[in-house]
Design an enzyme around this catalytic site. Sequence first.
Site, PDB file in Angstrom:
ATOM      1  N   GLU A  48      30.171  30.316  41.089  1.00  7.14           N
ATOM      2  CA  GLU A  48      30.822  31.631  40.924  1.00  7.14           C
ATOM      3  C   GLU A  48      30.241  32.668  41.868  1.00  7.14           C
ATOM      4  OE1 GLU A  48      33.880  31.731  39.780  1.00  7.14           O
ATOM      5  OE2 GLU A  48      33.109  30.821  37.947  1.00  7.14           O
ATOM      6  N   ASP A  51      31.723  31.941  47.075  1.00  6.68           N
ATOM      7  CA  ASP A  51      32.633  31.588  48.184  1.00  6.68           C
ATOM      8  C   ASP A  51      32.550  32.623  49.296  1.00  6.68           C
ATOM      9  OD1 ASP A  51      33.975  33.487  46.573  1.00  6.68           O
ATOM     10  OD2 ASP A  51      35.931  32.511  46.715  1.00  6.68           O
ATOM     11  N   SER A 146      45.686  34.349  38.723  1.00  7.55           N
ATOM     12  CA  SER A 146      47.132  34.629  38.725  1.00  7.55           C
ATOM     13  C   SER A 146      47.520  35.343  40.017  1.00  7.55           C
ATOM     14  CB  SER A 146      47.513  35.474  37.509  1.00  7.55           C
ATOM     15  OG  SER A 146      46.918  36.757  37.579  1.00  7.55           O
ATOM     16  N   ASP A 190      40.348  30.608  45.683  1.00  2.02           N
ATOM     17  CA  ASP A 190      41.544  30.524  44.839  1.00  2.02           C
ATOM     18  C   ASP A 190      42.758  30.028  45.617  1.00  2.02           C
ATOM     19  OD1 ASP A 190      39.709  31.711  43.243  1.00  2.02           O
ATOM     20  OD2 ASP A 190      40.679  33.674  43.186  1.00  2.02           O
ATOM     21  N   ASN A 233      41.237  43.733  35.933  1.00  2.00           N
ATOM     22  CA  ASN A 233      41.980  43.699  37.192  1.00  2.00           C
ATOM     23  C   ASN A 233      41.047  44.048  38.349  1.00  2.00           C
ATOM     24  OD1 ASN A 233      43.590  45.154  39.442  1.00  2.00           O
ATOM     25  ND2 ASN A 233      45.090  43.901  38.388  1.00  2.00           N
TER      26      ASN A 233
END
Length: 458
Positions: A48, A51, A146, A190, A233
Amino acid sequence: MASSPPKLRTVITANERLLNLKRTFEEKYGEAPLLYAYAPGRVNLIGEHIDYCGYSVLPMAIEQNILAAVSHNNSGTISLSNTNPQYKDFSVSCSEDIFIDRENPKWYYYFLCGVKGIQEKFGIAQLAGMSCVVDGTIPPSSGLSSSSALVCCAGLVTMEANQKSLSKVELAEICAKSERYIGTEGGGMDQSISFLAENGTAKLIEFQPLRATDVRLPDGAVFVISNCCREMNKAASSHYNIRVVECRIATKMLAKARGLDPSGLLKLAQVQTELKASLEEMLALVDEVLHPEAYSREEICKALGISAEQFSAELLSANTQHLTSFKLHQRAKHVYSEAARVLRFKSVCESAGADSIRTLGDLMSESHASCRDLYECSCPELDQLVDICLKSGAVGSRLTGAGWGGCAVSMVPSEKAESFLLAVRESYFLPDPRRAAMENQSLFVSKPGGGAAILLEE
Ligand code: ADP
Ligand code: NG1
C-alpha cells in the site's frame, strides 16, 4: 516469468445487467449501443502506498466493475449518462479543449481523463462523437478503485470510437497518467491491474517498465472484502497527495545525505537503485539519516540547500501548498518495509509450504499496523473492522487501497469462511443501522477476476 497480456476483446452472452443497460441506452438515445466495454475494480492484497514510490504491488481484479454501453456518431459531441441518478448527465463538444476541474471532481471528469489520455496519445484534433451510458457496481470512494475503473473504461471506449489500437500495457500507462488530471498523483497500480488482470490469479505489478506476473494464491484460504462504510474521496481531499509529497521529500533528504544529486530523484525506489542497497539497508539508512520528529519547511530547505520558493514550486503540488510540517522518517520506514513485505508475500505464495497461510496472514497484519502507525492512512472505523475480522477467524487483515476509510481485505481459511462472514456481520454491520443497510454490498468473498475488455455479444 511475466505472462503475455490477455486479449482485449471477449465474446459474452447477454445477461440481465447488460440487457438493462441496453434498455436504458435505447430510452436515452433512441438507438441500440454499438459496443460494450468494462473495466474491473481491484483489491490490493499487499503493497500500500508504494506504487508511487516505484515499488511493486500485489493486487487482483474483483468482479465489481464499470460497464459502459456506447455508440459512435457524427454529432461532434460526447454525451455521458449514468444508470445511477446520483451521477448527472453531461455533454461536451468534440471541438472544445477537454477541461478537467480538479476543484470539483464530478464523475464525468474521471471519464474525461480517459478520453483526454487517448486524445493526447494520438494527437487527435477532433475526437469522434460518442453517446455513452455508464453502469457501475464498485462501491465508490472505498479503496476498490472505482475511479480508475471509470477512467480505464473511458480510455478503452475512446480508443475504439476513434479506431485506434493499443496494447493493454499501453492503455494502462496512458490511463495511469491521465487520471492524474483529476489531481491525485497516483502510482499506476489501479489502472495496471484493471487492464492486465487475468481470471484466477493475483498479479505482481512492477513498474518501469510496467509488467504483471501471475501470483498463485494458496489453496485453502479465501480473501474477504469488508467495507467500513466510511467513504474517502481522494481527489476532494489532500491526504493522498500529502503522502506523495512526504515521500518525495524523504527521497531527496536520503539522497543528499548519501552524497547523491537529489535533483533527478523523485521516488524512494530510485535512492535504493542508486545506492545498490538492499531494503534492509535502506531501513537502516532511514533510521540513521531521518529523525522521527516532524520536519519544518525551513529545516528541509536548509538540508537540501534550496529556497522557500523552490521548495513550493518543485516539491509541493497544487493542493499541498499549505503544509508546514512533514513526517519523513515514518513514511520512508513504511515504504521500504512494505516493499519488502510484498516480495516476501510473493515468495511465500510460490513456496506453497505448510505454514504459508499463517505467514501470509502475518504479513497482511504487519502491513496494516504499518499503514496505521507509520503511514497514518487508516481511521478508527477501519481499525475496528480489522480487529473484528481478526477476532472472527481471519489469519490476517488490513486496509486496502488509499485508506482513511473504505475497505479491509482479510485472509480467511476456507473452512472458516462461513462463520467469519456471520461473525463480522453481527459484530460490525448489524449493531449500526446505516452499516446494516449497506451490508449487502459491503461484505463479500472475492476471487481474482479478468481485466478490462471490449465485449462482443454472442
Ligand atoms: P476509489 O477509491 O473507489 O477509486 P475515489 O474517491 O478515487 O474512489 O473515486 C470515486 C469517484 O469515482 C466517485 O466520487 C465518482 O465521481 C466516480 N465513480 C465511481 N463509481 C462511479 C460510477 N458507477 N459512475 C460514475 N462515477 C463513478
Ligand atoms: P485507491 O484510492 O484505492 O483507488 C490509491 C491510488 C493507487 C495507490 C493506492 C494506495 C489512484 C488512482 N490510486 O488507490 O495508485 O497508491 O491509493 O496503495 O490514485
